[in-house]
Structure formats: structure tokens, C-alpha cells
Write a protein that holds these residues in place. Structure first.
Motif, mmCIF file in Angstrom:
data_model
loop_
_atom_site.group_PDB
_atom_site.id
_atom_site.type_symbol
_atom_site.label_atom_id
_atom_site.label_comp_id
_atom_site.label_asym_id
_atom_site.label_seq_id
_atom_site.Cartn_x
_atom_site.Cartn_y
_atom_site.Cartn_z
ATOM 1 N N TRP A 1 54.357 54.825 72.977
ATOM 2 C CA TRP A 1 53.967 53.742 72.063
ATOM 3 C C TRP A 1 55.116 53.349 71.143
ATOM 4 O O TRP A 1 55.354 52.161 70.906
ATOM 5 C CB TRP A 1 52.756 54.178 71.239
ATOM 6 C CG TRP A 1 52.408 53.171 70.175
ATOM 7 C CD1 TRP A 1 51.915 51.904 70.354
ATOM 8 C CD2 TRP A 1 52.547 53.337 68.762
ATOM 9 N NE1 TRP A 1 51.735 51.279 69.143
ATOM 10 C CE2 TRP A 1 52.111 52.134 68.149
ATOM 11 C CE3 TRP A 1 52.983 54.399 67.949
ATOM 12 C CZ2 TRP A 1 52.120 51.966 66.770
ATOM 13 C CZ3 TRP A 1 52.978 54.223 66.577
ATOM 14 C CH2 TRP A 1 52.550 53.023 66.004
ATOM 15 N N GLY B 1 52.920 47.772 73.879
ATOM 16 C CA GLY B 1 52.801 46.507 73.177
ATOM 17 C C GLY B 1 52.654 46.729 71.677
ATOM 18 O O GLY B 1 52.619 47.870 71.195
ATOM 19 N N PRO B 2 52.537 45.643 70.917
ATOM 20 C CA PRO B 2 52.489 45.763 69.458
ATOM 21 C C PRO B 2 51.135 46.167 68.888
ATOM 22 O O PRO B 2 51.027 46.507 67.715
ATOM 23 C CB PRO B 2 52.858 44.342 68.993
ATOM 24 C CG PRO B 2 52.357 43.461 70.099
ATOM 25 C CD PRO B 2 52.536 44.241 71.365
ATOM 26 N N SER B 3 50.091 46.123 69.690
ATOM 27 C CA SER B 3 48.742 46.360 69.183
ATOM 28 C C SER B 3 48.457 47.857 69.058
ATOM 29 O O SER B 3 48.437 48.586 70.063
ATOM 30 C CB SER B 3 47.706 45.707 70.108
ATOM 31 O OG SER B 3 46.403 46.087 69.734
ATOM 32 N N TYR B 4 48.217 48.298 67.823
ATOM 33 C CA TYR B 4 47.851 49.698 67.622
ATOM 34 C C TYR B 4 46.469 49.983 68.189
ATOM 35 O O TYR B 4 46.201 51.083 68.665
ATOM 36 C CB TYR B 4 47.889 50.046 66.138
ATOM 37 C CG TYR B 4 47.705 51.520 65.859
ATOM 38 C CD1 TYR B 4 48.723 52.433 66.131
ATOM 39 C CD2 TYR B 4 46.508 52.015 65.343
ATOM 40 C CE1 TYR B 4 48.556 53.789 65.890
ATOM 41 C CE2 TYR B 4 46.334 53.369 65.093
ATOM 42 C CZ TYR B 4 47.363 54.251 65.375
ATOM 43 O OH TYR B 4 47.197 55.602 65.154
ATOM 44 N N ALA B 5 45.588 48.982 68.152
ATOM 45 C CA ALA B 5 44.248 49.148 68.715
ATOM 46 C C ALA B 5 44.314 49.466 70.201
ATOM 47 O O ALA B 5 43.571 50.312 70.710
ATOM 48 C CB ALA B 5 43.419 47.883 68.475
ATOM 49 N N SER B 6 45.230 48.796 70.916
ATOM 50 C CA SER B 6 45.390 49.071 72.349
ATOM 51 C C SER B 6 45.896 50.490 72.570
ATOM 52 O O SER B 6 45.445 51.191 73.485
ATOM 53 C CB SER B 6 46.364 48.069 72.969
ATOM 54 O OG SER B 6 45.852 46.759 72.907
ATOM 55 N N THR C 1 45.336 53.104 70.682
ATOM 56 C CA THR C 1 44.265 54.080 70.462
ATOM 57 C C THR C 1 43.318 54.163 71.655
ATOM 58 O O THR C 1 42.809 55.237 71.979
ATOM 59 C CB THR C 1 43.458 53.730 69.188
ATOM 60 O OG1 THR C 1 42.828 52.453 69.347
ATOM 61 C CG2 THR C 1 44.349 53.706 67.962
ATOM 62 N N SER C 2 43.096 53.022 72.321
ATOM 63 C CA SER C 2 42.217 53.039 73.496
ATOM 64 C C SER C 2 42.888 53.756 74.663
ATOM 65 O O SER C 2 42.242 54.522 75.384
ATOM 66 C CB SER C 2 41.835 51.608 73.889
ATOM 67 O OG SER C 2 40.997 51.032 72.906
ATOM 68 N N LYS D 1 45.872 54.324 60.836
ATOM 69 C CA LYS D 1 46.418 53.044 60.389
ATOM 70 C C LYS D 1 45.463 52.286 59.471
ATOM 71 O O LYS D 1 45.792 51.190 59.015
ATOM 72 C CB LYS D 1 46.748 52.174 61.611
ATOM 73 C CG LYS D 1 47.974 52.641 62.398
ATOM 74 C CD LYS D 1 49.244 52.116 61.777
ATOM 75 C CE LYS D 1 50.458 52.455 62.622
ATOM 76 N NZ LYS D 1 51.687 51.839 62.101
ATOM 77 N N ASP E 1 40.579 48.859 70.798
ATOM 78 C CA ASP E 1 40.439 47.737 71.728
ATOM 79 C C ASP E 1 39.287 48.068 72.676
ATOM 80 O O ASP E 1 39.477 48.713 73.713
ATOM 81 C CB ASP E 1 41.743 47.531 72.500
ATOM 82 C CG ASP E 1 41.754 46.248 73.318
ATOM 83 O OD1 ASP E 1 40.673 45.814 73.747
ATOM 84 O OD2 ASP E 1 42.840 45.692 73.550
#
Length: 311
Positions: A85, A91-96, A98-99, A149, A276
């Protein structure tokens, strides 16, 4: 040996397909599945864990090699995921992230116990005990990562989420029951009766919850989770278990907890804590189906190397 693995895996595949077909071709509404999912997660599976742990015979658990090999596997996977990560491959999405993390760190307790019941019923208590010590640390890791986060991140929030986890509560109640030497009668017999429905109902809900339309969201991340969860993690565990001198039966126990797909409840946690959810649904769907092929392959490989004993 191949037929033995097939006899354990094919019923799970059949129940998955049945759940998917009922959801797809019947008039059963979404509320029915959500209700059955709630009952499976909050009532049936906890009942099974409590009963199995309390009724388990006195088992000599090799705590050092077992915890060392399993926790080291989870630790290495966690460090690997964070490094990937940090260099931007998720990618830039922290939500992605975590999934994806949930997709490579968690395991489906329903499938692990169903496999144990089909392959080595005598090891079902062993799997329940091992699952108990893994469920706690995995949930701590997942909740911590998903809330790290948040602008108001607090350790108390992590504690609150863990205190509401029915599987952790069930393991704690089962352990307390063993310490208190609760008699093997009612209500334990009642829990045993309820728990018999846990595995088929849990897998049926899993099949009904497969969301193929979600696979298109983040296909690359989904494939990364598949390779890591279904191949890298079990092979890493096997190497560590062999190095730490874990015996055959306990290697099989650990393998049943590290070679299966991620937990379906990952989707619920993703919705609750801002992950996500759509990506998580795709990861669960793809891993669940592909594990029908990967699990027999991993078990066959370990058996051919004489690292586990299936009979």
C-alpha cells in the motif's frame, strides 16, 4: 486421498450453489437472507463454538509452535500488505486498502469447521480452539487498521468493536465454561442441537450473498487478494509450521484456517467502519468460488509432502 478431499469440499460447493440458486431464482426476499445471516452469525455459530470448546476432550495444544507459526504468518502478511500500500500499488484510497487487507488476513470460520467435519471430525475441537486464538488477534488487527485513519481514532473504539464480536464472545464463554467444568447436560446439549445448523446455514447464506456485479469494481485488487489469501498465505504457514516443528495434526488444523476464503462478515465490517464495501463484496465472491479449487490443491500438496495426515 483425492476422494476424501472431494467428499469434504463438494458438499460445501453444493450448498454454496444452492444458496446462490435460491437467491437468484426464487421469490425469497432480501430480508429473509439478512435475517438468516444474523441468526447464523449471532446464534448458530456462537452456539457451535461454545459447545465444541466446552465438550472438547483434554487436548495437549503445542501453544508455542502453533501460535508462533500462525501469528508469524499473519504478521508477515500484514507487513507485506502495508508495504504494498505504501508504494501505491493499491491506489490512493485507504478504504480500498482496508478491504484488501480484510481479504488477505481473515478466514471463513464456517468453511474451516465444515472442512474439518468432513475431513477429520476428530479434529473439530482442535480447529475450534485454534480458531478461538486466531479470531481475537485478527479482529484486533482488522478493526485497528480500519479505524486508524479515522479523525477520532481511539483505542476505546477498537475495544468496543471487539466486545460486540459474537465469535470472540463465544470463545470467551466456551473457555470460561471449561474452566468452571460445566456439566455435559442442558444447556450444553441445547447448544449442540442449535449448533448443528451453523455450518450448512452459514455456507447457504454465503452462497446467497455472492455479488458478481461487484467483481468488476477493482478486479486487479481482487486478484491480488485471491493469490495472497488462497496460495501465498497457506504456503507461508506450511513453511513456518515445518520450521517450528508443528506436528501433522496441528499443521492440518492451522492449514484449514489459512487456506480458506476470507470471512463473509468482512463485508459487514467494511460497511460499518468505512471500508470499500463494493470491493469487499467482489473479493468475498471470487475467493469463495476459487477456493473450491484451491483448497483441494493445497491439501493435496501438503499431504503428498507428508506434512499433514488426512486419514
Amino acid at each position: 486421498m483425492v476422494s476424501l478431499i472431494a467428499d469434504a469440499v463438494l458438499p460445501i460447493a453444493w450448498i454454496l450453489a444452492l444458496g446462490f440458486a435460491i437467491n437468484r431464482f426464487s421469490n425469497v426476499g432480501e430480508s429473509f437472507w439478512r435475517g438468516l445471516e444474523w441468526v447464523s452469525y449471532w446464534v448458530l455459530m456462537p452456539s457451535l463454538l461454545i459447545e465444541v470448546i466446552i465438550r472438547a476432550p483434554d487436548i495437549s495444544v503445542p501453544w508455542g509452535p502453533l501460535i508462533g507459526s500462525v501469528y508469524s504468518t499473519l504478521g508477515i502478511i500484514t507487513v507485506f500488505a502495508i508495504l504494498v500500500w505504501r508504494i501505491g500499488l493499491f491506489g490512493p484510497s485507504y478504504a480500498s486498502f482496508t478491504s484488501v487487507y480484510q481479504g488477505i488476513i481473515r478466514f471463513n470460520t464456517f468453511i474451516s469447521l465444515a472442512l474439518a467435519a468432513g475431513l477429520r471430525p476428530d479434529l473439530l475441537p482442535h480447529v475450534a480452539i485454534a480458531a478461538a486464538i486466531i479470531i481475537v488477534i485478527i479482529n484486533i488487527a482488522c478493526v485497528s487498521v480500519m479505524t486508524a485513519k479515522h479523525p477520532r481514532f481511539e483505542l476505546a473504539q477498537v475495544g468496543r468493536e471487539l466486545s460486540k464480536n459474537p465469535l470472540i464472545l463465544a470463545c470467551a464463554i466456551g473457555g470460561m465454561g471449561r474452566l468452571l467444568e460445566i456439566a455435559d447436560g442442558f444447556p450444553i446439549s441445547g447448544l449442540a442441537l442449535i449448533g448443528k445448523a451453523a455450518l450448512p446455514m452459514g455456507v447457504l447464506c454465503l452462497g446467497a450473498g455472492l455479488q458478481w456485479q461487484a467483481v468488476r469494481a477493482g478486479l486487479g485488487l481482487t486478484l491480488f487478494s485471491v493469490v495472497t489469501q488462497l496460495l501465498v498465505k497457506p504456503l507461508l504457514f506450511l513453511g513456518l509450521a515445518f520450521w517450528m516443528g508443528l506436528t501433522n495434526d496441528w499443521v492440518l488444523v492451522g492449514l484449514l484456517l489459512t487456506c480458506v476464503s476470507t470471512a463473509a462478515s468482512s463485508y459487514i465490517l467494511a460497511r460499518q467502519l468505512g471500508g470499500d464495501a463494493q470491493l469487499m463484496a467482489g473479493i468475498v465472491a471470487v475467493q469463495t468460488v476459487l477456493s473450491i479449487v484451491s483448497v483441494p490443491m493445497v491439501l493435496w500438496f501438503a499431504d503428498s509432502m507428508n506434512w499433514i495426515r488426512l486419514t
